[in-house]
Design an enzyme around this catalytic site. Structure first.
Site, PDB file in Angstrom:
ATOM      1  N   SER A  46       0.869  -1.171   0.000  1.00 46.42           N
ATOM      2  CA  SER A  46       0.000   0.000   0.000  1.00 46.42           C
ATOM      3  C   SER A  46       0.908   1.224   0.000  1.00 46.42           C
ATOM      4  O   SER A  46       1.804   1.339   0.846  1.00 46.42           O
ATOM      5  CB  SER A  46      -0.901  -0.021   1.233  1.00 46.42           C
ATOM      6  OG  SER A  46      -1.940   0.915   1.082  1.00 46.42           O
ATOM      7  N   GLU A  47       0.695   2.142  -0.949  1.00 51.68           N
ATOM      8  CA  GLU A  47       1.742   3.122  -1.246  1.00 51.68           C
ATOM      9  C   GLU A  47       1.930   4.189  -0.175  1.00 51.68           C
ATOM     10  O   GLU A  47       2.875   4.971  -0.250  1.00 51.68           O
ATOM     11  CB  GLU A  47       1.527   3.744  -2.632  1.00 51.68           C
ATOM     12  CG  GLU A  47       0.247   4.515  -2.842  1.00 51.68           C
ATOM     13  CD  GLU A  47      -0.866   3.658  -3.434  1.00 51.68           C
ATOM     14  OE1 GLU A  47      -0.842   2.424  -3.266  1.00 51.68           O
ATOM     15  OE2 GLU A  47      -1.794   4.235  -4.042  1.00 51.68           O
ATOM     16  N   ASN A  48       1.065   4.234   0.835  1.00 52.96           N
ATOM     17  CA  ASN A  48       1.323   5.154   1.938  1.00 52.96           C
ATOM     18  C   ASN A  48       2.424   4.638   2.871  1.00 52.96           C
ATOM     19  O   ASN A  48       2.797   5.324   3.818  1.00 52.96           O
ATOM     20  CB  ASN A  48       0.043   5.420   2.743  1.00 52.96           C
ATOM     21  CG  ASN A  48      -0.574   4.174   3.309  1.00 52.96           C
ATOM     22  OD1 ASN A  48      -0.661   3.152   2.633  1.00 52.96           O
ATOM     23  ND2 ASN A  48      -0.999   4.231   4.549  1.00 52.96           N
ATOM     24  N   GLY A  49       2.943   3.433   2.582  1.00 56.29           N
ATOM     25  CA  GLY A  49       4.113   2.986   3.330  1.00 56.29           C
ATOM     26  C   GLY A  49       3.933   1.680   4.071  1.00 56.29           C
ATOM     27  O   GLY A  49       4.406   1.533   5.199  1.00 56.29           O
ATOM     28  N   SER A  88       8.527   3.888   0.013  1.00 56.30           N
ATOM     29  CA  SER A  88       7.437   3.192  -0.674  1.00 56.30           C
ATOM     30  C   SER A  88       7.522   3.396  -2.184  1.00 56.30           C
ATOM     31  O   SER A  88       7.378   2.444  -2.960  1.00 56.30           O
ATOM     32  CB  SER A  88       6.102   3.717  -0.151  1.00 56.30           C
ATOM     33  OG  SER A  88       5.035   3.046  -0.775  1.00 56.30           O
TER      34      SER A  88
END
Lengths: 219, 232
Positions: A46-49, A88
């Site tokens: 998930s690209e928020n980290g 990320s």
């Protein structure tokens, strides 16, 4: 019959291999997480980290500091890692994510994708989509084959502002599985009960129909 | 020793020196990991004409969204601004400017800014509106655009714990943009849930070393959730 959203998601999940790191966009792509075959392990990015996204929490487990890129509360899977946004996108842009699945308004036969902006409507932003399509080797687009007016979303050239150029390799729609190769859509599979004629009619871009087109299976 | 003590005891001290028309870099993703008290202090001070660099602009009435109420923001640099009706209104009125920036490019602009790198090439946005007017270059058969990095007059950051020297650790996905933001401010202010003594945090676990941090303040946080999803 055209596939439901769940059936598209189910077909998407067949693309995953044991050990894949996978980023799923909002909407139909996210549903694919529900259909990962039980005999394989995939790790959701998930690209928020977050690498190793788990299921939604129970009410007791809800934690404001534990969300996914859709800003929903989530949990971590066993073996998860949490990191900064720069880290990320280093893994995304650096091509380390094995499979990226995202939705789109339009794709074209050159592998271009338009997914974030309709001129005249308010532009909310591209979020991480431009980075994802620029970085991934294996991008799968999920979408309905035609819009609600019956107009094809698989075009010879995208009409909307692009999210990325020459980056899409595979499209899974409610009617078919197609690959993009040398400036054309190549039909690989048809949805059960959907004719090749209907797919031809609803594909505005150049369509190649090989002799060995299969009917989709889901498990 | 005391020269390294970054702790301040009031929000007025924490945001001292912020002036109209400055650039403020803010950590946070949606409402997760945002420096709630520092944002409130900017609202209270009434600082105007701000350029705010943050992935999102909060929601109506919370987070950076409260700075829209008195039109304190001139320009937002963000990747996604879709959660906010007042934002939409001011944007359509021409009262607010927005520079939409891909999320990874935004993170890297902050990281590079803090690391003394003025610009970098990325494939993200090549051939799109984001790439228009930017230098293009081919490396190994792929096309890239040149993106300039960002620094701010202030960086406002939310961390979980800091020691008095400004060494910080973050909690879960409240990390997000905060570590990059922390490096990119001329003055970096960190609002935390807990302040500990130097030596209490394990040195190898520190995510933002205190060298980047100018001020630390103990905050209280509402931690509003944008979308509560459960499996119950």
């Amino acid at each position: 019959m055209a596939l439901s959203r769940e059936q598209i998601a189910q077909r998407v999940a067949k693309e995953f291999n044991d050990g894949d790191y996978v980023n799923l966009g909002i909407g139909i792509p996210t549903l694919a997480a529900n259909y990962v075959p039980s005999d394989i392990d995939v790790m959701l990015q998930s690209e928020n980290g977050l690498l190793g996204m788990g299921p939604y929490p129970t009410a007791d487990e809800v934690d404001a500091d534990m969300i996914n890129a859709g800003k929903e509360t989530v949990t971590t899977a066993t073996g998860a890692a949490i990191f900064s946004s720069a880290e990320s996108f280093a893994m995304i842009r650096g091509g380390h994510v094995d499979v990226t699945v995202l939705g789109a308004f339009e794709v074209d036969q050159e592998g271009n994708i338009a997914s974030y902006m309709i001129p005249g409507k308010l532009v909310k932003g591209m979020g991480g989509a431009m980075d994802l399509v620029a970085g991934a080797e294996n991008i799968i687009v999920t979408m309905t084959h035609a819009n609600k007016h019956g107009e094809s979303k698989l075009l010879s050239k995208c009409t909307l502002p692009l999210t990325g150029v020459n980056c899409i390799t595979k499209i899974i729609t409610d009617l078919a599985v197609l690959e993009i190769s040398e400036g054309a859509f190549v039909l690989k599979e048809t949805a059960p009960g959907v004719s090749i004629e209907e797919i031809q009619e609803k594909t505005a871009g150049k369509l190649i129909v090989p002799a060995d087109v299969k009917e989709m299976t889901f498990s | 020793m005391s020269g390294f003590d970054k702790v301040v005891n009031s929000y007025a001290e924490a945001m001292a020196g912020i002036e109209d028309n400055m650039t403020v870099i803010a950590g946070g993703f949606g409402l997760c990991g945002i420096p709630e008290g520092l944002i409130a202090e900017i609202k209270n001070k009434g600082t105007k004409g701000l350029t705010v660099v943050s992935n999102n602009c909060g929601v109506d009435g919370f987070g950076l969204g409260i700075l829209l109420e008195d039109k304190q923001i001139k320009k937002m640099v963000s990747s996604y601004v879709g959660e906010n009706a007042l934002f939409e209104k001011q944007l359509l009125n021409g009262e607010l400017e927005v520079e939409l920036t891909p999320q990874g490019t935004l993170a890297e602009k902050m990281r590079a800014g803090g690391a003394g790198i003025p610009a970098f090439y990325t494939a993200t946005g090549y051939g799109t509106l984001v790439g228009e007017g930017k230098e293009e270059r081919e490396f190994n058969g792929r096309n890239y655009i040149l993106e300039e990095s960002i620094t701010g007059d202030f960086a406002i950051v939310k961390a979980w714990k800091a020691d008095r020297y400004g060494n910080c650790i973050y909690r879960h996905t409240a990390q997000n943009f905060n570590p990059m933001a922390a490096t990119a401010g001329k003055i970096t202010v960190v609002e935390v849930e807990e302040i500990v003594e130097p030596g209490e945090l394990e040195p190898s676990q520190i995510q933002t070393p205190g060298i980047y941090v100018d001020r630390v303040i103990l905050g209280t946080f509402e931690k509003r959730i944008e979308k509560t999803t459960t499996r119950d």
